[in-house]
Structures are given as C-alpha cells and as structure tokens.
Design a protein around this motif. Structure first.
Motif, PDB file in Angstrom:
ATOM      1  N   TYR A   1       0.822  -1.207   0.000  1.00  0.00           N
ATOM      2  CA  TYR A   1       0.000   0.000   0.000  1.00  0.00           C
ATOM      3  C   TYR A   1       0.859   1.261   0.000  1.00  0.00           C
ATOM      4  O   TYR A   1       0.527   2.257  -0.650  1.00  0.00           O
ATOM      5  CB  TYR A   1      -0.945   0.001   1.203  1.00  0.00           C
ATOM      6  CG  TYR A   1      -2.188  -0.824   0.982  1.00  0.00           C
ATOM      7  CD1 TYR A   1      -3.066  -0.529  -0.051  1.00  0.00           C
ATOM      8  CD2 TYR A   1      -2.491  -1.905   1.815  1.00  0.00           C
ATOM      9  CE1 TYR A   1      -4.205  -1.287  -0.261  1.00  0.00           C
ATOM     10  CE2 TYR A   1      -3.637  -2.668   1.611  1.00  0.00           C
ATOM     11  CZ  TYR A   1      -4.479  -2.356   0.565  1.00  0.00           C
ATOM     12  OH  TYR A   1      -5.612  -3.107   0.352  1.00  0.00           O
TER      13      TYR A   1
ATOM     14  N   LYS B   1       0.719   3.849  -3.081  1.00  0.00           N
ATOM     15  CA  LYS B   1       0.337   5.224  -2.759  1.00  0.00           C
ATOM     16  C   LYS B   1       1.348   6.210  -3.343  1.00  0.00           C
ATOM     17  O   LYS B   1       0.973   7.274  -3.847  1.00  0.00           O
ATOM     18  CB  LYS B   1       0.239   5.383  -1.247  1.00  0.00           C
ATOM     19  CG  LYS B   1      -0.263   6.740  -0.781  1.00  0.00           C
ATOM     20  CD  LYS B   1      -0.562   6.742   0.705  1.00  0.00           C
ATOM     21  CE  LYS B   1       0.650   6.451   1.522  1.00  0.00           C
ATOM     22  NZ  LYS B   1       0.385   6.517   2.974  1.00  0.00           N
TER      23      LYS B   1
ATOM     24  N   ARG C   1      -4.645   7.877  -3.493  1.00  0.00           N
ATOM     25  CA  ARG C   1      -3.724   7.971  -2.361  1.00  0.00           C
ATOM     26  C   ARG C   1      -4.491   7.881  -1.045  1.00  0.00           C
ATOM     27  O   ARG C   1      -4.071   7.201  -0.109  1.00  0.00           O
ATOM     28  CB  ARG C   1      -2.952   9.297  -2.418  1.00  0.00           C
ATOM     29  CG  ARG C   1      -1.871   9.349  -3.473  1.00  0.00           C
ATOM     30  CD  ARG C   1      -0.854  10.436  -3.156  1.00  0.00           C
ATOM     31  NE  ARG C   1      -0.035  10.729  -4.323  1.00  0.00           N
ATOM     32  CZ  ARG C   1      -0.190  11.788  -5.109  1.00  0.00           C
ATOM     33  NH1 ARG C   1      -1.139  12.672  -4.857  1.00  0.00           N
ATOM     34  NH2 ARG C   1       0.599  11.974  -6.143  1.00  0.00           N
TER      35      ARG C   1
ATOM     36  N   PHE D   1      -5.657   4.252  -0.529  1.00  0.00           N
ATOM     37  CA  PHE D   1      -4.550   3.405  -0.094  1.00  0.00           C
ATOM     38  C   PHE D   1      -4.155   3.722   1.352  1.00  0.00           C
ATOM     39  O   PHE D   1      -3.806   2.823   2.122  1.00  0.00           O
ATOM     40  CB  PHE D   1      -3.341   3.586  -1.016  1.00  0.00           C
ATOM     41  CG  PHE D   1      -3.509   2.987  -2.381  1.00  0.00           C
ATOM     42  CD1 PHE D   1      -4.150   1.774  -2.552  1.00  0.00           C
ATOM     43  CD2 PHE D   1      -3.014   3.632  -3.515  1.00  0.00           C
ATOM     44  CE1 PHE D   1      -4.316   1.211  -3.816  1.00  0.00           C
ATOM     45  CE2 PHE D   1      -3.158   3.087  -4.772  1.00  0.00           C
ATOM     46  CZ  PHE D   1      -3.807   1.864  -4.930  1.00  0.00           C
ATOM     47  N   GLU D   2      -4.212   4.999   1.721  1.00  0.00           N
ATOM     48  CA  GLU D   2      -3.881   5.391   3.096  1.00  0.00           C
ATOM     49  C   GLU D   2      -4.874   4.791   4.080  1.00  0.00           C
ATOM     50  O   GLU D   2      -4.483   4.282   5.137  1.00  0.00           O
ATOM     51  CB  GLU D   2      -3.896   6.914   3.202  1.00  0.00           C
ATOM     52  CG  GLU D   2      -3.681   7.456   4.605  1.00  0.00           C
ATOM     53  CD  GLU D   2      -2.282   7.246   5.141  1.00  0.00           C
ATOM     54  OE1 GLU D   2      -2.095   7.310   6.373  1.00  0.00           O
ATOM     55  OE2 GLU D   2      -1.375   6.998   4.320  1.00  0.00           O
TER      56      GLU D   2
END
Length: 215
Positions: free
Chosen positions: A71, A75, A84, A87-88
């Motif tokens: 991840y 990202k 982003r 994924f965060e």
C-alpha cells in the motif's frame, strides 16, 4: 513533496518491520475472565497447539508487513489524490492487523519472522511496479491480493484450534477487512489480472507463508 512523502513512508516501513506499529482500533480478541466457566484461551492450548498457532500468526504478521509495503508503494506510485487517500485508509487498517498479530505472537511467547526486512523490501518493489503499470492494474493487483489473502485467512480459521478464541477473533476480523479492501479496489476500477499473473502471485505467497511459519 515526493521526498517528504518518501521519508514518511520510510518511517512507517521501519516501524512495521520493527514491530512497533500502534493499532487505531482495539484488538477483537475477547477478554475472558478468570472467573468464567470458559477456559482461558491460551491455558487451553497444548504446547504443540501453541507452537502451531504461533506459526500461523507469524505468517499472518508477515502478510501484514507485506501489505504495509504494498500500500505504501502504490500510494507513492499513483498521481490521483483520491487513490492515495484510499490506499492510506486501507493501510491504516492493515496497521491494526500488524499490531494485533504482533501482540498475539507476544502472548504466545513467540516472535515475528526474522526475514521481515526481506519480505518488506520485496513487497514494496512489487507494489511500486504495479502502481507504475497504471491505476487500473494497481487496483487489480490489490483486488487479487486481497482475494488470495481472504482464502488464506479462511484456511487458518479452519486450522486454528476451536478453543483458541483470541486468535480466531483476530483472524476473522482481518478476513472481514480484507474482503472490504478487495471490494473497494474493484469498485474503484480494478481489473482482473491475467491468470498467469494470478498463478505467479499464488506461488510467491506459498513460498512466503511456508518460510515464515518457521523463520
């Protein structure tokens, strides 16, 4: 700036490898009162069962180290702010899994894999390459990874001792989260990866899980 993001992700990666990640959610493992008629989860384990459970949880911990790397790399590779953020979010939930499995290993008197730096580096490289292949491919990689992890966790639920309530609760919550991550990736436009790629991913995962059970 990219350099600032890289430093931040490097710090997160080092914490993941070192096993000092903090969970944002409490562990799903039930707390069983000593006064309860139900035997305490760990007290009910034989030495052989305890070693086996520790091996399974070490494998799961390695999986979460790899998930962090994947991840983080994806990202950094994408140029879309919404991806982003996605994924965060998924990475934060994977951090919970990382902390839960690390704590469970400690409870069992065991340790994480000695090869965590290697697993992390390999997963980061793979994730970055997948991210640079385009967002639909990157999301497809997430989807397929989570699908395989889901099956893997289901097999652990079948293999864990029925009376190991703490490990079973952790693995089951991880499974629920992974299903959500995979569905989110498909909803965001992830494509189905070619069958040969899926097979290579399964083969690589087999090597990792077999090795991490012992080392």
């Amino acid at each position: 700036m990219f350099s600032d993001s890289l430093i931040s992700e490097l710090d997160r990666g080092l914490r993941a490898i070192a096993g000092i990640t903090q969970a944002s959610r409490p562990t799903p493992a039930p707390v069983i009162s000593p006064d309860s008629e139900t035997p305490l989860s760990d007290d009910a384990l034989t030495p052989k069962e305890r070693r086996h459970v520790a091996g399974l949880m070490r494998v799961n911990h390695v999986g979460e180290v790899c998930a962090q790397a994947l991840y983080q790399a994806q990202k950094l590779a994408t140029t879309r702010p919404e991806l982003r953020a996605a994924f965060e979010h998924a990475g934060k939930e994977e951090e919970d899994h990382l902390a839960w499995t690390a704590h469970r290993l400690s409870e069992l008197g065991s340790r994480p894999s000695l090869l965590n730096p290697l697993w992390y580096a390999g997963a980061f490289a793979i994730g970055f390459v997948a991210g640079k292949c385009g967002d639909t491919v990157s999301l497809g990689f997430v989807s397929e990874t989570e699908r395989q992890v889901e099956r893997h966790l289901e097999s652990h639920l079948e293999d864990l001792p029925p009376h190991d309530l703490r490990s079973r609760a952790i693995v089951d919550q991880m499974r629920i989260d992974e299903i959500e991550h995979g569905q989110a990736a498909r909803d965001a436009g992830g494509i189905d990866l070619p069958v040969p790629v899926q097979r290579v991913m399964r083969a690589a995962a087999k090597v990792m899980t077999t090795t991490a059970y012992y080392i």
